[in-house]
Design a protein around this motif. Structure first.
Motif, PDB file in Angstrom:
ATOM      1  N   VAL A 151       0.875  -1.180   0.000  1.00 59.00           N
ATOM      2  CA  VAL A 151       0.000   0.000   0.000  1.00 59.00           C
ATOM      3  C   VAL A 151       0.909   1.227   0.000  1.00 59.00           C
ATOM      4  CG1 VAL A 151      -1.899   1.194   1.154  1.00 59.00           C
ATOM      5  CG2 VAL A 151      -1.722  -1.310   1.290  1.00 59.00           C
ATOM      6  N   LEU A 152       1.140   1.767  -1.183  1.00 59.23           N
ATOM      7  CA  LEU A 152       2.148   2.811  -1.346  1.00 59.23           C
ATOM      8  C   LEU A 152       1.752   4.112  -0.657  1.00 59.23           C
ATOM      9  CD1 LEU A 152       3.195   2.133  -5.042  1.00 59.23           C
ATOM     10  CD2 LEU A 152       4.314   1.381  -2.937  1.00 59.23           C
ATOM     11  N   GLU A 153       0.454   4.383  -0.537  1.00 59.39           N
ATOM     12  CA  GLU A 153       0.019   5.589   0.172  1.00 59.39           C
ATOM     13  C   GLU A 153       0.439   5.517   1.643  1.00 59.39           C
ATOM     14  OE1 GLU A 153      -1.921   3.589  -1.549  1.00 59.39           O
ATOM     15  OE2 GLU A 153      -2.625   4.757  -3.280  1.00 59.39           O
ATOM     16  N   VAL A 168      13.430  -3.668   1.395  1.00 61.74           N
ATOM     17  CA  VAL A 168      12.290  -4.405   0.847  1.00 61.74           C
ATOM     18  C   VAL A 168      12.766  -5.405  -0.197  1.00 61.74           C
ATOM     19  CG1 VAL A 168      10.646  -2.520   1.223  1.00 61.74           C
ATOM     20  CG2 VAL A 168      11.877  -2.669  -0.941  1.00 61.74           C
ATOM     21  N   ASN A 169      11.949  -6.435  -0.409  1.00 63.94           N
ATOM     22  CA  ASN A 169      12.294  -7.389  -1.459  1.00 63.94           C
ATOM     23  C   ASN A 169      11.822  -6.883  -2.824  1.00 63.94           C
ATOM     24  OD1 ASN A 169       9.477  -8.069  -1.481  1.00 63.94           O
ATOM     25  ND2 ASN A 169       9.827  -9.739  -0.043  1.00 63.94           N
ATOM     26  N   HIS A 170      12.563  -7.248  -3.835  1.00 66.38           N
ATOM     27  CA  HIS A 170      12.197  -6.897  -5.210  1.00 66.38           C
ATOM     28  C   HIS A 170      11.010  -7.745  -5.649  1.00 66.38           C
ATOM     29  CE1 HIS A 170      14.056  -5.473  -9.295  1.00 66.38           C
ATOM     30  NE2 HIS A 170      12.759  -5.371  -9.286  1.00 66.38           N
ATOM     31  N   ILE A 171      11.061  -9.037  -5.304  1.00 65.63           N
ATOM     32  CA  ILE A 171       9.966  -9.962  -5.576  1.00 65.63           C
ATOM     33  C   ILE A 171       9.723 -10.788  -4.318  1.00 65.63           C
ATOM     34  CG2 ILE A 171       9.236 -11.993  -6.903  1.00 65.63           C
ATOM     35  CD1 ILE A 171      10.806 -10.948  -9.266  1.00 65.63           C
ATOM     36  N   SER A 172       8.450 -10.940  -3.949  1.00 63.65           N
ATOM     37  CA  SER A 172       8.098 -11.738  -2.773  1.00 63.65           C
ATOM     38  C   SER A 172       8.257 -13.221  -3.054  1.00 63.65           C
ATOM     39  CB  SER A 172       6.653 -11.451  -2.365  1.00 63.65           C
ATOM     40  OG  SER A 172       6.172 -12.450  -1.485  1.00 63.65           O
ATOM     41  N   ASN A 173       8.981 -13.911  -2.179  1.00 61.49           N
ATOM     42  CA  ASN A 173       9.152 -15.358  -2.355  1.00 61.49           C
ATOM     43  C   ASN A 173       7.857 -16.114  -2.073  1.00 61.49           C
ATOM     44  OD1 ASN A 173       9.468 -14.910   0.600  1.00 61.49           O
ATOM     45  ND2 ASN A 173       9.875 -17.110   0.625  1.00 61.49           N
ATOM     46  N   THR A 177       4.795 -11.350  -5.865  1.00 62.76           N
ATOM     47  CA  THR A 177       4.580  -9.932  -6.163  1.00 62.76           C
ATOM     48  C   THR A 177       5.889  -9.263  -6.559  1.00 62.76           C
ATOM     49  OG1 THR A 177       2.819  -9.854  -4.509  1.00 62.76           O
ATOM     50  CG2 THR A 177       3.735  -7.748  -5.235  1.00 62.76           C
ATOM     51  N   ILE A 178       5.849  -8.519  -7.672  1.00 60.57           N
ATOM     52  CA  ILE A 178       6.988  -7.684  -8.072  1.00 60.57           C
ATOM     53  C   ILE A 178       6.744  -6.291  -7.517  1.00 60.57           C
ATOM     54  CG2 ILE A 178       8.340  -6.754  -9.986  1.00 60.57           C
ATOM     55  CD1 ILE A 178       7.360  -9.082 -11.700  1.00 60.57           C
ATOM     56  N   ASN A 179       7.587  -5.867  -6.609  1.00 55.65           N
ATOM     57  CA  ASN A 179       7.384  -4.586  -5.945  1.00 55.65           C
ATOM     58  C   ASN A 179       7.944  -3.423  -6.764  1.00 55.65           C
ATOM     59  OD1 ASN A 179       6.001  -5.326  -3.532  1.00 55.65           O
ATOM     60  ND2 ASN A 179       7.898  -6.235  -2.772  1.00 55.65           N
ATOM     61  N   PRO A 180       7.337  -2.242  -6.636  1.00 53.89           N
ATOM     62  CA  PRO A 180       7.805  -1.052  -7.372  1.00 53.89           C
ATOM     63  C   PRO A 180       9.023  -0.440  -6.698  1.00 53.89           C
ATOM     64  CG  PRO A 180       5.921  -0.463  -6.015  1.00 53.89           C
ATOM     65  CD  PRO A 180       6.135  -1.955  -5.820  1.00 53.89           C
ATOM     66  N   VAL A 181      10.155  -1.139  -6.808  1.00 63.15           N
ATOM     67  CA  VAL A 181      11.320  -0.754  -6.011  1.00 63.15           C
ATOM     68  C   VAL A 181      11.911   0.592  -6.441  1.00 63.15           C
ATOM     69  CG1 VAL A 181      11.922  -3.093  -5.252  1.00 63.15           C
ATOM     70  CG2 VAL A 181      12.824  -2.233  -7.416  1.00 63.15           C
TER      71      VAL A 181
END
Length: 404
Positions: A151-153, A168-173, A177-181
């Motif tokens: 939740v970026l907000e 933070v992880n780049h991708i959740s194991n 999820t691919i995070n907006p790093v």
């Protein structure tokens, strides 16, 4: 288009049977299989150039040293680091996280904050908790929604000048999820925070450009990207690595030692105490070359095709619960069957020759958020096929019939 059958021929383990069935290996998020070129490179090192590095004038030592440093430069180019000395060899992602978390003890004090996300692997939670315990800092957690997206907000609300590092992880194991790093890095830098990216799950699937990301630190493990176990990389910006104290003391990381005072070696050796996993470091470069020969963009496109196919087929099973439905995902499917424990499903699926992971995947806070004990996780690699996914679907249906 990838020639999948040709690629599969590179991996000798894929030809074997398990419980009388052809092996279907869907536990790639835990560790990937190794191509013959990697297996051969390990044998070649021990057969032909085995020697300690950076210390000997004899020929074998020089050959081993050269091969080790060639690998470092290979990885530098692979992640587009500015300098080779920003590339540190480690035993894996966990080692890299602990190195930085330990070093940040001198940059964090009571009243400061460290930030992680709700979808982190334990190894990207515990070292930061330990840092907070040492320093009196607080731990802030970026929440996630029911799809398994950050939740970026809320992230932006939690972010202020008291936050010294965001990890933070780049991708959740656990969720894929691919995070907006890049977004996270830019926002964190705007308040003066450093950023550590856990790339353990991203390194097998995505092209990584640490300069374009502007990451302060980026870590990944060799064994998840067709390389040997016990190998990994910590990238750090030169300025940060110069500020951090050594994580371990010993040989190789020193410039001069007396009983009165020791001065430390320059980068990268300052952080590489003792005899390293030399064969592993060299062969990690071989694995990177292998992946690049196939192409990370090609790998990502094909694995996305597998993900879409697997998602569709699983969704057709009555009583299926998909855990983690983010818009941006890597090739990981976490799921449960209504009323059936994931361990029981995994046991039956294994009898069919199919390797999946069951449990909390070292991400207990993720499971707690979804109010489940764990999931069945099928994680795909570029050497997997749609036919193997069909076999998984049949096995899951059989488990449901037997256990439901």
């Amino acid at each position: 288009m990838l020639d999948i059958q040709a690629i599969r021929s590179h991996f000798p383990i894929l030809t074997q049977t398990v419980n009388g069935k052809p092996l279907v290996y869907f536990d790639n998020a835990a560790t990937s299989q190794k191509p013959q070129v990697v297996i051969d490179a390990i044998s070649k090192y021990y057969s032909e150039i085995n020697a300690n590095i950076h210390r000997g004038v004899h020929t074998l030592s020089q050959l081993a040293t050269d091969a080790y440093e060639v690998s470092r430069h290979t990885i530098q180019r692979h992640i587009n680091a500015k300098h080779a000395h920003e590339v540190l060899f480690t035993s894996g992602t966990t080692h890299g996280i602990n190195l930085v978390a330990n070093g940040f003890t001198q940059f964090v004090k009571a009243g400061d904050a460290v930030m992680v996300s709700a979808m982190e692997h334990h190894s990207n939670i515990v070292p930061w908790q330990m840092l907070c315990e040492r320093t009196g800092a607080s731990l802030r957690v970026i929440p996630m929604n029911e799809k398994g997206e950050l939740v970026l907000e809320e992230f932006e609300k939690l972010l202020d000048e008291n936050v010294k590092i965001v990890s933070v992880n780049h991708i959740s194991n656990a969720l894929g999820t691919i995070n907006p790093v890049k977004f996270i890095i830019d926002k964190a830098h705007a308040v003066g925070a450093a950023v550590f990216i856990d790339g353990a799950q991203a390194s097998p699937h995505l092209s990584i450009d640490v300069q374009a990301l502007d990451a302060d630190f980026y870590a990944f493990s060799g064994h998840k990207m067709c390389g040997p176990t016990g190998t990994g990389i910590l990238y750090g910006k030169e300025a940060w690595l110069n500020k951090l104290p050594p994580y371990q003391g010993g040989g190789e990381m020193i410039k001069e030692v007396t009983f009165e005072k020791t001065t430390y070696a320059d980068l990268p050796h300052k952080f590489e105490a003792g005899t390293p996993h030399i064969a592993g470091g060299i062969v990690l470069g071989t694995a990177v070359d292998y992946l690049n020969s196939i192409g990370l963009d090609n790998i990502a496109a094909y694995e996305h095709e597998l993900l879409e196919y697997g998602t569709q087929k699983l969704s057709e099973i009555e009583g299926i619960q998909l855990v983690g439905t983010a818009k941006e995902k890597a090739s990981v499917l976490s799921f449960n069957l209504a009323g059936i424990h994931p361990y029981d499903v995994g046991t039956i699926v294994d009898k069919m020759g199919i390797a999946v992971r069951t449990g909390h995947h070292c991400a207990q806070p993720v499971m707690n958020a979804f109010c489940i004990p764990g999931t069945i996780r099928a994680s795909f690699a570029f050497y997997n096929t749609k036919q193997e996914i069909d076999a998984l679907i049949a096995a899951v249906k059989k488990a449901q019939m037997m256990l439901g």
